[in-house]
Design a protein around this motif. Structure first.
Motif, PDB file in Angstrom:
ATOM      1  N   PHE A 315       0.817  -1.189   0.153  1.00  0.00           N
ATOM      2  CA  PHE A 315       0.104  -0.107   0.018  1.00  0.00           C
ATOM      3  C   PHE A 315       0.938   1.199   0.047  1.00  0.00           C
ATOM      4  N   VAL A 316       2.000   1.226   0.719  1.00  0.00           N
ATOM      5  CA  VAL A 316       2.782   2.518   0.897  1.00  0.00           C
ATOM      6  C   VAL A 316       3.494   2.460  -0.227  1.00  0.00           C
ATOM      7  N   SER A 317       3.960   1.315  -0.830  1.00  0.00           N
ATOM      8  CA  SER A 317       4.878   1.659  -2.240  1.00  0.00           C
ATOM      9  C   SER A 317       3.911   1.937  -3.434  1.00  0.00           C
ATOM     10  N   PHE A 318       2.692   1.721  -3.508  1.00  0.00           N
ATOM     11  CA  PHE A 318       1.629   1.957  -4.442  1.00  0.00           C
ATOM     12  C   PHE A 318       1.677   3.587  -4.355  1.00  0.00           C
ATOM     13  N   PHE A 319       1.368   4.347  -3.176  1.00  0.00           N
ATOM     14  CA  PHE A 319       1.079   5.614  -3.004  1.00  0.00           C
ATOM     15  C   PHE A 319       2.528   6.335  -3.540  1.00  0.00           C
ATOM     16  N   GLN A 320       3.814   5.781  -3.072  1.00  0.00           N
ATOM     17  CA  GLN A 320       4.971   6.561  -3.250  1.00  0.00           C
ATOM     18  C   GLN A 320       5.166   6.342  -4.834  1.00  0.00           C
ATOM     19  N   SER A 321       4.473   5.552  -5.435  1.00  0.00           N
ATOM     20  CA  SER A 321       4.756   5.387  -7.084  1.00  0.00           C
ATOM     21  C   SER A 321       3.879   6.342  -7.771  1.00  0.00           C
ATOM     22  N   LEU A 322       2.986   6.957  -7.214  1.00  0.00           N
ATOM     23  CA  LEU A 322       2.048   7.931  -7.877  1.00  0.00           C
ATOM     24  C   LEU A 322       2.894   9.241  -8.409  1.00  0.00           C
ATOM     25  N   ARG A 323       2.653   9.621  -9.541  1.00  0.00           N
ATOM     26  CA  ARG A 323       3.407  10.856  -9.941  1.00  0.00           C
ATOM     27  C   ARG A 323       2.508  12.039  -9.453  1.00  0.00           C
ATOM     28  N   LEU A 328       0.134  18.801  -5.527  1.00  0.00           N
ATOM     29  CA  LEU A 328      -0.149  17.960  -4.469  1.00  0.00           C
ATOM     30  C   LEU A 328       1.229  17.358  -3.934  1.00  0.00           C
ATOM     31  N   PHE A 329       2.266  18.380  -4.406  1.00  0.00           N
ATOM     32  CA  PHE A 329       3.673  17.595  -3.749  1.00  0.00           C
ATOM     33  C   PHE A 329       3.807  17.471  -2.316  1.00  0.00           C
ATOM     34  N   THR A 330       3.019  18.289  -1.718  1.00  0.00           N
ATOM     35  CA  THR A 330       3.236  18.201  -0.351  1.00  0.00           C
ATOM     36  C   THR A 330       2.715  17.073   0.429  1.00  0.00           C
ATOM     37  N   PHE A 331       1.940  16.105  -0.411  1.00  0.00           N
ATOM     38  CA  PHE A 331       1.776  14.671  -0.056  1.00  0.00           C
ATOM     39  C   PHE A 331       2.631  13.646  -0.309  1.00  0.00           C
ATOM     40  N   THR A 332       3.850  13.971  -0.869  1.00  0.00           N
ATOM     41  CA  THR A 332       4.892  12.982  -1.535  1.00  0.00           C
ATOM     42  C   THR A 332       5.141  11.888  -0.362  1.00  0.00           C
ATOM     43  N   SER A 333       5.521  12.495   0.727  1.00  0.00           N
ATOM     44  CA  SER A 333       6.008  11.365   1.867  1.00  0.00           C
ATOM     45  C   SER A 333       4.910  11.279   3.065  1.00  0.00           C
ATOM     46  N   SER A 334       3.658  11.537   2.376  1.00  0.00           N
ATOM     47  CA  SER A 334       2.917  11.709   3.582  1.00  0.00           C
ATOM     48  C   SER A 334       2.313  10.118   4.261  1.00  0.00           C
ATOM     49  N   LEU A 335       2.497   9.070   3.342  1.00  0.00           N
ATOM     50  CA  LEU A 335       2.416   7.729   3.793  1.00  0.00           C
ATOM     51  C   LEU A 335       3.688   6.936   4.475  1.00  0.00           C
ATOM     52  N   ASN A 336       4.598   7.837   4.584  1.00  0.00           N
ATOM     53  CA  ASN A 336       6.057   6.915   4.994  1.00  0.00           C
ATOM     54  C   ASN A 336       5.646   6.904   6.614  1.00  0.00           C
ATOM     55  N   VAL A 337       4.805   5.901   6.816  1.00  0.00           N
ATOM     56  CA  VAL A 337       4.645   6.042   8.218  1.00  0.00           C
ATOM     57  C   VAL A 337       5.376   4.930   8.978  1.00  0.00           C
ATOM     58  N   LEU A 338       5.768   5.155  10.052  1.00  0.00           N
ATOM     59  CA  LEU A 338       6.754   4.076  10.715  1.00  0.00           C
ATOM     60  C   LEU A 338       5.702   3.071  11.243  1.00  0.00           C
TER      61      LEU A 338
END
Length: 727
Positions: A315-323, A328-338
């Motif tokens: 799920f995290v990788s999928f969101f990170q793969s979105l261009r 919407l750049f502010t959401f780039t790392s928003s799902l990098n949840v520990l």
């Protein structure tokens, strides 16, 4: 010819045919090609044709180890087309144009590898550019097509078929249906709609009202039709879908929200001739709002729900793969949840890392998380009652939204009390780690009372809310050092001007020290009657309190004199509070307010109330304001005063009256007579007026000469006592 047949291969699920009891079935798990050149769903063993003319039950020795005692022609089971024993199959990696050789032929039991239904029912069996008859399980192309056919829209998440259960499949169907709806509404946005300019921007001229051709020509442009691209309908459709997603299961919700996010990033920003006033009518503003909600929900799900690690990472990788587009750049790392098993996070929770920093492969890492993630972690730790870990986490975590993090840290004192560390809890009110100042500077009067009461009675509310409960739950832990709590309570008032200038806070301070330091078995709090020292001791303590208060205004760590460490420390602390209240009244701006709450806060400790009045008596102007304010409140709040009298009973009422009636100042005595008048006006609703009369006769009348009461006042008091006697 004898055939030994197994069922369809694992990848070609099909309806099960009836299997006669006498049939010989061989199930093979070997995915490799068999030596006969066929697939893995049919295995042929050659034998003589005449052996099937009739059932043979005679013993036939084939070799020394195998003997056939019975045989019958086997039934052909459903199978994938590439495993058909009747019609040869030719394999190629990717041929979709036309059928290869005899691949289009099939028997009655042949199934389409892609459609999972009989070949005779496949609508694309020989369709040009998409020939299903050529599909087989050894081709990457056809396996991918099959996965897409089975998984549908879920293929975008790179999920294995074994990871897709009925729950995810249903979520994929809902997402697919939504995407079809969204496509229609989005296409309308792209096409645009004609509208009048004046519907967006009102024309400022008056010439178009003149009905002349010249005037119409001059402002025709402002009243012309133009094309607008309004994103509002798209925003509504997406919002409605997200509302439904919030009610779903964790895995299904994540799939649907990520699917929506993927669509939003590709929506085009189209310029309008005029700026539409509704923010959601514009793609940039609307998608930012929608993405904020999507990301916040996903962050909560990743923290609160126990996703398998493989699914979590996908799920995290999928969101990170979105261009993501620029807006919407502010959401780039928003799902990098520990994850909860992250080394840095686990070391902080275990108390092994007290800073929230660590060096990993030469790089310095910091425990920084978005506010939604922090809130979710706090919620989960609260549910698990892991209060010690919660304190460690909040002490070191960093967040860009300081206001939200500060709001969470206001519960630190509560969490510490939950696991019995009352000393650290009291210290946290003055110095909070990771904050400039302390959490006490954000206190309201209600929060001030909550924390003082909690520390005073060493108990907590049943829940995790900062609200005064009806029932308190005692907590085990070490006692606070004597004098520590009163120093903390006064220091908070001296450092928080909002609380200092609020008379309610001083009433709260008095009330807390006139309350029992232990709740009852039912968790209730009751008034406390403190020992009354003699007059000389009271005056000595009042004098010592002045120096203590001077120091507390400068610092928190103040040495308290001997009386504060004896068995009468509670009495000494109340005297210190009385002196602090006197100083507050001296600096308060008139008119004074909330004085009846202050007076009643002393409860049965009338000696302390007398000490307060004695402390302000030398200041005639202050005493006049004090008397005037109390009489005014008694007049305006007579019903509240009467209700208090009924609750506390005749002993309290008579002693309260005695405090004022036996004062040297006739102004102060007027308060006592005002209280008597309230009782007289409500004789019919008070059953114990006779008890009050007896108490006044015994404890007040014999001492009136000591305060030089006038004859008129004496006669009035005697007359009132007589009326109280008769009821």
């Amino acid at each position: 010819m004898k055939s030994i047949v197994d069922g369809p291969c694992e990848e070609s699920a099909s309806p099960e045919a009836a299997i006669p009891e006498e049939s010989v079935i061989v199930i093979s798990d070997d995915e490799a090609e068999v030596s006969l050149g066929l697939g893995n769903s049919v295995l042929i063993v050659e034998d003589r044709e005449d052996s099937f003319v009739q059932e043979r039950k005679t013993l036939e020795v084939v070799d020394e180890e195998l003997a056939i005692t019975f045989s019958r022609k086997a039934h052909v089971m459903p199978h994938a087309r590439y495993d058909c024993s009747t019609h040869p199959f030719s394999r190629m990696e990717q041929e979709t144009q036309i059928p290869i050789e005899k691949n289009a032929s099939f028997c009655d039991e042949c199934y389409c590898y892609l459609c999972d239904k009989p070949a005779s029912e496949c609508s694309n069996w020989t369709t040009p550019d998409y020939c299903h008859c050529n599909a087989h399980n050894k081709s990457k192309h056809w396996k991918g097509e099959r996965d897409t056919a089975l998984a549908g829209v879920l293929t975008i998440f790179n999920l294995d078929l074994t990871e897709i259960d009925s729950e995810l499949r249903e979520a994929g169907d809902k997402l697919q249906y939504f995407l079809l709806q969204l496509e229609q509404v989005y296409n309308k946005y792209l096409d645009g709609a004609m509208g009048m300019r004046e519907s967006v921007e009102r024309c400022g001229c008056l010439c178009h009202k003149a009905k002349t051709a010249k005037c119409k020509a001059e402002c025709a442009f402002k009243h012309s039709l133009v094309k607008f691209h309004n994103y509002t309908d798209v925003h509504k459709v997406v919002t409605d879908f997200i509302n439904q997603v919030d009610e779903g299961s964790p895995r299904a919700s994540a799939v649907m929200l990520l699917g929506v996010a993927k669509e939003l990033v590709y929506h085009k920003v189209l310029e309008n001739p005029l700026s539409l006033q509704d923010p959601v009518a514009h793609v940039k503003q609307s998608t930012a709002v929608l993405m904020t909600r999507i990301v916040s929900t996903l962050q909560r799900l990743l923290v609160l729900k126990d996703y398998p690690k493989i699914l979590y990472d996908k799920f995290v990788s999928f969101f990170q793969s979105l261009r993501l587009p620029p807006h919407l750049f502010t959401f780039t790392s928003s799902l990098n949840v520990l994850r909860w098993d992250n080394c840095l996070l686990t070391s902080v929770l275990a108390g092994q890392n007290l800073t929230g920093y660590r060096t990993n492969k030469g790089k310095k890492e910091c425990l920084w998380e978005a506010l939604t993630v922090v809130q979710s972690r706090v919620k989960k730790l609260e549910e698990e009652k892991s209060y010690r870990q919660l304190v460690r986490y909040l002490n070191v975590v960093k967040c860009s939204e300081n206001a939200g993090l500060t709001a969470l840290k206001q519960k630190l004192c509560l969490y510490m009390c939950k696991y019995g560390d009352f000393s650290l809890a009291a210290q946290s009110l003055l110095t909070t780690k990771g904050m400039q100042g302390s959490i006490a500077k954000y206190f309201t009067p209600v929060l001030y009372e909550f924390h003082l009461t909690m520390l005073r009675v060493r108990s907590c509310p049943p829940g995790n809310e900062l609200q005064l409960p009806e029932v308190w739950v005692p907590q085990t832990g070490e006692l606070l050092k004597k004098g520590m709590l009163v120093r903390t309570a006064l220091r908070i008032l001296y450092t928080n001007s909002h609380l200092f200038n609020n008379s309610l806070c001083w009433s709260i301070l008095v009330k807390v020290w006139c309350t029992c330091d232990k709740p009852s078995k039912e968790g209730r709090l009751f008034p406390l009657c403190l020992h009354e020292p003699d007059r000389l001791v009271q005056q000595t303590m009042m004098h010592m309190s002045c120096a203590v208060l001077d120091e507390l205004q400068r610092q928190a760590n103040v040495h308290l004199p001997g009386p504060f460490h004896t068995s009468y420390s509670g009495t000494a602390e109340l005297v210190l509070i009385v002196q602090a209240v006197v100083r507050y009244l001296m600096t308060a701006n008139p008119p004074l307010g909330g004085l009846m709450k202050l007076i009643t806060a002393f409860g049965p400790n009338h000696w302390a109330l007398s000490l307060l009045i004695e402390g302000i008596s030398p200041m005639q102007e202050l005493l006049f304001q004090f008397v005037t304010s109390i009489n005014k409140e008694l007049y305006e709040e007579e019903l509240q005063t009467l209700a208090l009298f009924k609750t506390r009973g005749p002993s309290y009422v008579s002693q309260l009256m005695a405090v004022f009636l036996l004062h040297l100042s006739d102004g102060v005595r007027s308060i006592g007579f005002h209280l008597l008048d309230i009782v007289l006006r409500n004789l019919t609703s008070i059953p114990w007026t006779g008890t009050v009369a007896n108490n006044l006769t015994t404890n007040v009348v014999p001492f009136l000469h000591t305060v030089r009461v006038s004859s008129a006042e004496h006669q009035k008091l005697v007359g009132v006592i007589g009326r109280l006697m008769t009821g």
